[in-house]
Write a protein that holds these residues in place. Structure first.
Motif, mmCIF file in Angstrom:
data_model
loop_
_atom_site.group_PDB
_atom_site.id
_atom_site.type_symbol
_atom_site.label_atom_id
_atom_site.label_comp_id
_atom_site.label_asym_id
_atom_site.label_seq_id
_atom_site.Cartn_x
_atom_site.Cartn_y
_atom_site.Cartn_z
ATOM 1 N N ASN A 286 12.732 59.306 58.817
ATOM 2 C CA ASN A 286 12.656 60.760 58.677
ATOM 3 C C ASN A 286 12.207 61.447 59.965
ATOM 4 O OD1 ASN A 286 13.451 60.758 55.939
ATOM 5 N ND2 ASN A 286 11.373 60.161 55.354
ATOM 6 N N GLY A 287 12.661 60.918 61.092
ATOM 7 C CA GLY A 287 12.377 61.547 62.377
ATOM 8 C C GLY A 287 11.016 61.215 62.958
ATOM 9 N N ARG A 288 10.257 60.356 62.294
ATOM 10 C CA ARG A 288 8.915 60.007 62.771
ATOM 11 C C ARG A 288 8.936 58.638 63.442
ATOM 12 N NH1 ARG A 288 4.973 59.415 59.078
ATOM 13 N NH2 ARG A 288 3.473 59.875 60.709
ATOM 14 N N ILE A 289 8.356 58.568 64.619
ATOM 15 C CA ILE A 289 8.357 57.303 65.359
ATOM 16 C C ILE A 289 7.162 56.420 64.997
ATOM 17 C CG2 ILE A 289 7.138 58.109 67.408
ATOM 18 C CD1 ILE A 289 9.221 56.450 69.017
ATOM 19 N N ALA A 290 6.069 57.023 64.544
ATOM 20 C CA ALA A 290 4.865 56.247 64.236
ATOM 21 C C ALA A 290 5.128 55.124 63.224
ATOM 22 C CB ALA A 290 3.742 57.161 63.754
ATOM 23 N N PRO A 291 5.861 55.355 62.133
ATOM 24 C CA PRO A 291 6.106 54.249 61.199
ATOM 25 C C PRO A 291 6.885 53.091 61.832
ATOM 26 C CG PRO A 291 6.630 56.340 60.152
ATOM 27 C CD PRO A 291 6.377 56.623 61.602
ATOM 28 N N LEU A 292 7.764 53.394 62.763
ATOM 29 C CA LEU A 292 8.510 52.343 63.461
ATOM 30 C C LEU A 292 7.563 51.476 64.294
ATOM 31 C CD1 LEU A 292 11.217 51.060 64.481
ATOM 32 C CD2 LEU A 292 11.150 52.787 66.297
ATOM 33 N N VAL A 293 6.735 52.120 65.088
ATOM 34 C CA VAL A 293 5.800 51.390 65.941
ATOM 35 C C VAL A 293 4.783 50.638 65.076
ATOM 36 C CG1 VAL A 293 4.036 51.620 67.747
ATOM 37 C CG2 VAL A 293 6.124 52.999 67.843
ATOM 38 N N THR A 294 4.322 51.266 64.006
ATOM 39 C CA THR A 294 3.387 50.622 63.093
ATOM 40 C C THR A 294 3.984 49.350 62.511
ATOM 41 O OG1 THR A 294 2.392 52.750 62.531
ATOM 42 C CG2 THR A 294 2.029 50.941 60.979
ATOM 43 N N GLY A 295 5.251 49.409 62.137
ATOM 44 C CA GLY A 295 5.926 48.230 61.598
ATOM 45 C C GLY A 295 5.949 47.091 62.598
ATOM 46 N N PHE A 296 6.253 47.401 63.844
ATOM 47 C CA PHE A 296 6.248 46.369 64.879
ATOM 48 C C PHE A 296 4.842 45.821 65.099
ATOM 49 C CE2 PHE A 296 10.384 48.144 66.181
ATOM 50 C CZ PHE A 296 11.096 46.966 66.311
ATOM 51 N N ALA A 297 3.863 46.716 65.119
ATOM 52 C CA ALA A 297 2.484 46.291 65.363
ATOM 53 C C ALA A 297 1.984 45.389 64.231
ATOM 54 C CB ALA A 297 1.583 47.508 65.513
ATOM 55 N N LYS A 298 2.305 45.732 62.995
ATOM 56 C CA LYS A 298 1.860 44.927 61.849
ATOM 57 C C LYS A 298 2.493 43.543 61.858
ATOM 58 C CE LYS A 298 0.633 48.551 58.599
ATOM 59 N NZ LYS A 298 0.990 49.236 57.343
ATOM 60 N N ASN A 299 3.714 43.448 62.354
ATOM 61 C CA ASN A 299 4.401 42.160 62.401
ATOM 62 C C ASN A 299 4.185 41.430 63.722
ATOM 63 O OD1 ASN A 299 5.582 42.296 59.800
ATOM 64 N ND2 ASN A 299 7.041 43.786 60.582
ATOM 65 N N LYS A 300 3.276 41.965 64.531
ATOM 66 C CA LYS A 300 2.924 41.356 65.821
ATOM 67 C C LYS A 300 4.122 41.198 66.749
ATOM 68 C CE LYS A 300 -1.093 39.115 63.977
ATOM 69 N NZ LYS A 300 -1.329 38.573 62.743
ATOM 70 N N ASN A 301 5.025 42.171 66.720
ATOM 71 C CA ASN A 301 6.195 42.145 67.592
ATOM 72 C C ASN A 301 6.013 42.987 68.844
ATOM 73 O OD1 ASN A 301 7.692 40.455 65.909
ATOM 74 N ND2 ASN A 301 8.467 42.163 64.720
ATOM 75 N N LEU A 302 4.813 43.486 69.072
ATOM 76 C CA LEU A 302 4.530 44.262 70.275
ATOM 77 C C LEU A 302 3.820 43.365 71.278
ATOM 78 C CD1 LEU A 302 3.218 47.665 68.861
ATOM 79 C CD2 LEU A 302 5.427 47.198 69.890
ATOM 80 N N SER A 303 4.378 43.276 72.465
ATOM 81 C CA SER A 303 3.741 42.500 73.528
ATOM 82 C C SER A 303 2.697 43.371 74.224
ATOM 83 C CB SER A 303 4.789 42.039 74.536
ATOM 84 O OG SER A 303 5.293 43.161 75.256
ATOM 85 N N LYS A 304 1.892 42.748 75.043
ATOM 86 C CA LYS A 304 0.912 43.500 75.830
ATOM 87 C C LYS A 304 1.626 44.523 76.704
ATOM 88 C CE LYS A 304 -3.124 43.507 78.563
ATOM 89 N NZ LYS A 304 -3.200 44.950 78.647
#
Length: 123
Positions: free
Chosen positions: A87-105
């Motif tokens: 729905n046009g919000r980027i925070a849920p996308l980044v949150t999903g990656f962060a929760k699944n540990k898909n964000l690198s340093k």
């Protein structure tokens, strides 16, 4: 502009080697998997009709170049994805990656820099 997955692969090849003829596109695509020349030419024709690429006639060959720029296409597709799924919000996308540990340093550092720059420009 609606680009299929196969058309996107052709577009990526063109971004790497343009301007070029169809045979060069086939050779570039065949570095990763087997593409039939007729399939590539069909996809090139479709993409010309869509306005994603253009061509110039050179003797008996057509020389293709992308109309869409890499960054513009990525921005368009990113916005479309975020709008459709979040729905046009980027925070849920980044949150999903962060929760699944898909964000690198490196990803986290880049996101922090983006936020810092945005805050400086918009405060």
């Amino acid at each position: 502009m609606d680009i299929s997955n196969s058309e996107f692969e052709v577009l990526q090849a063109l971004w790497r080697v343009y301007p070029c003829d169809a045979q060069t596109v086939v050779e570039e695509l065949n570095k990763e998997k087997n593409w039939h020349e007729k399939t590539v030419k069909t996809l090139l024709g479709r993409m010309v009709k869509k306005g994603a690429i253009n061509f110039e006639k050179s003797g008996r060959s057509y020389i293709y170049s992308p109309v869409l720029e890499v960054d513009a296409y990525r921005a368009q597709e990113s916005e479309s994805l975020i709008e459709r799924l979040f729905n046009g919000r980027i925070a849920p996308l980044v949150t999903g990656f962060a929760k699944n540990k898909n964000l690198s340093k490196q990803d986290i550092d880049e996101l922090k820099n983006l936020i810092d720059n945005w805050e400086q420009k918009n405060d």
